[in-house]
Design a protein around this motif. Sequence first.
Motif, PDB file in Angstrom:
ATOM      1  N   GLU A 166       0.734  -1.321  -0.164  1.00 20.79           N
ATOM      2  CA  GLU A 166      -0.006  -0.081   0.031  1.00 20.79           C
ATOM      3  C   GLU A 166       0.945   1.169   0.074  1.00 20.79           C
ATOM      4  O   GLU A 166       1.952   1.262   0.700  1.00 20.79           O
ATOM      5  CB  GLU A 166      -0.869   0.058   1.022  1.00 20.79           C
ATOM      6  CG  GLU A 166      -1.710   1.224   1.460  1.00 20.79           C
ATOM      7  CD  GLU A 166      -2.457   1.340   2.721  1.00 20.79           C
ATOM      8  OE1 GLU A 166      -3.082   2.383   2.954  1.00 20.79           O
ATOM      9  OE2 GLU A 166      -2.785   0.128   3.434  1.00 20.79           O
ATOM     10  N   THR A 179       5.707   3.701   1.728  1.00 16.72           N
ATOM     11  CA  THR A 179       4.686   2.276   1.451  1.00 16.72           C
ATOM     12  C   THR A 179       4.714   1.351   2.665  1.00 16.72           C
ATOM     13  O   THR A 179       5.455   1.548   3.751  1.00 16.72           O
ATOM     14  CB  THR A 179       5.334   1.569   0.310  1.00 16.72           C
ATOM     15  OG1 THR A 179       6.518   0.864   0.589  1.00 16.72           O
ATOM     16  CG2 THR A 179       5.606   2.154  -0.923  1.00 16.72           C
ATOM     17  N   GLU A 180       3.602   0.520   2.431  1.00 22.08           N
ATOM     18  CA  GLU A 180       3.324  -0.513   3.600  1.00 22.08           C
ATOM     19  C   GLU A 180       4.914  -1.267   3.539  1.00 22.08           C
ATOM     20  O   GLU A 180       5.562  -1.638   2.731  1.00 22.08           O
ATOM     21  CB  GLU A 180       2.440  -1.381   3.193  1.00 22.08           C
ATOM     22  CG  GLU A 180       2.238  -2.721   4.086  1.00 22.08           C
ATOM     23  CD  GLU A 180       1.224  -3.607   3.472  1.00 22.08           C
ATOM     24  OE1 GLU A 180       0.755  -4.453   4.011  1.00 22.08           O
ATOM     25  OE2 GLU A 180       0.747  -3.123   2.174  1.00 22.08           O
TER      26      GLU A 180
END
Length: 347
Positions: A166, A179-180
């Motif tokens: 994500e 980001t994740e």
Amino acid sequence: MTFVKLGQVMSTRYDLLPQEFIDELSTSQDRATPEPWESTAQVLHEELGAPAAEVFAQFDPEPVAAGSIAQVHRARLHSGEQVAVKVQRATARAIVADDLDILYRFASKLEHHTDWGRSVGAEALAEGFATSLHEELDFRIEARNTLSVAAVIEQSTSDSVIKVPEVHLALTSRRVLVTEWMEGVPLHSVADLLDDGGPGREALAQAMLDCLLGQIMTSGVFHADPHHRAFAARDVGALLDTLDPDVEWVHPEGLAVYGLGGTRRGHAGVKEFLAHVPTVLGGMRLRPHEFVRSGERMVVFGTREVTSRRGRTETMSFVHSWTLRGGRAVRMEDIFDTVLFHRLIES
């Protein structure tokens, strides 16, 4: 920096370089010299508008990976979520500008003074490489591309084992991408995991192949730089799923003497062709390098390693021309050097 990037590109070209060169160049992928924390902290402050200590609940100043353009740090948001923070090197743009000037001059010399440079279009290649590199310097483009690929995978199948991290758009800018954080093992180091009770080799390879072909042939939005090993294994059933039931499967007429030439039609024809290949060859591996799609036409450029029944191996270039309709292929034409193929089989 630009030439390090060139080295990274060449590190994936198993068809051009010996293994010892590949091994050495591969170290440039994520083991470059890290940027000093002071420089990284300054970039974070400028892009996020506040010190890292305020934006993140925790931020590790030691990068987990460092490349030619950026490095990645592990951090934790105030919400408790673990994230990966990609930070561009402070001097990246200035160095790239100087390096590209050298590359342009070198390409111009090649094109104007060598037959090889003219034949490959050295100046156009340098221009294309420069365009790609400038896009890499804007992490907002990478963020949009990541979201696009993730949406394509989600639309194609909701239970895919292929996951895309994500993107935190609120914390992403031209020089910072958040980001994740996803735990995992790089593909080049995954063998021990697969042999020790992890996911099956065939299942993992099949999932990657299905995912990539779905991106290319259904949506036209795809990850353009997958590692070549993702193409090492394939399944006939998965291939047929991408082909129209009345597909035309075309190979050079010059191979008719081996039972491989001409046009076959439908899934039955494709299966018959694939079943016949092992009776002529000892083995064959495709390595696609470039995909070009325009509307309902797609062209794939690459090389194939072909092994004769006597054990001799040759690497030859190929072009696959695909005609698509409704997300499936209605025609595939294979174009390559049949003279070299004849020599290999008869030797």
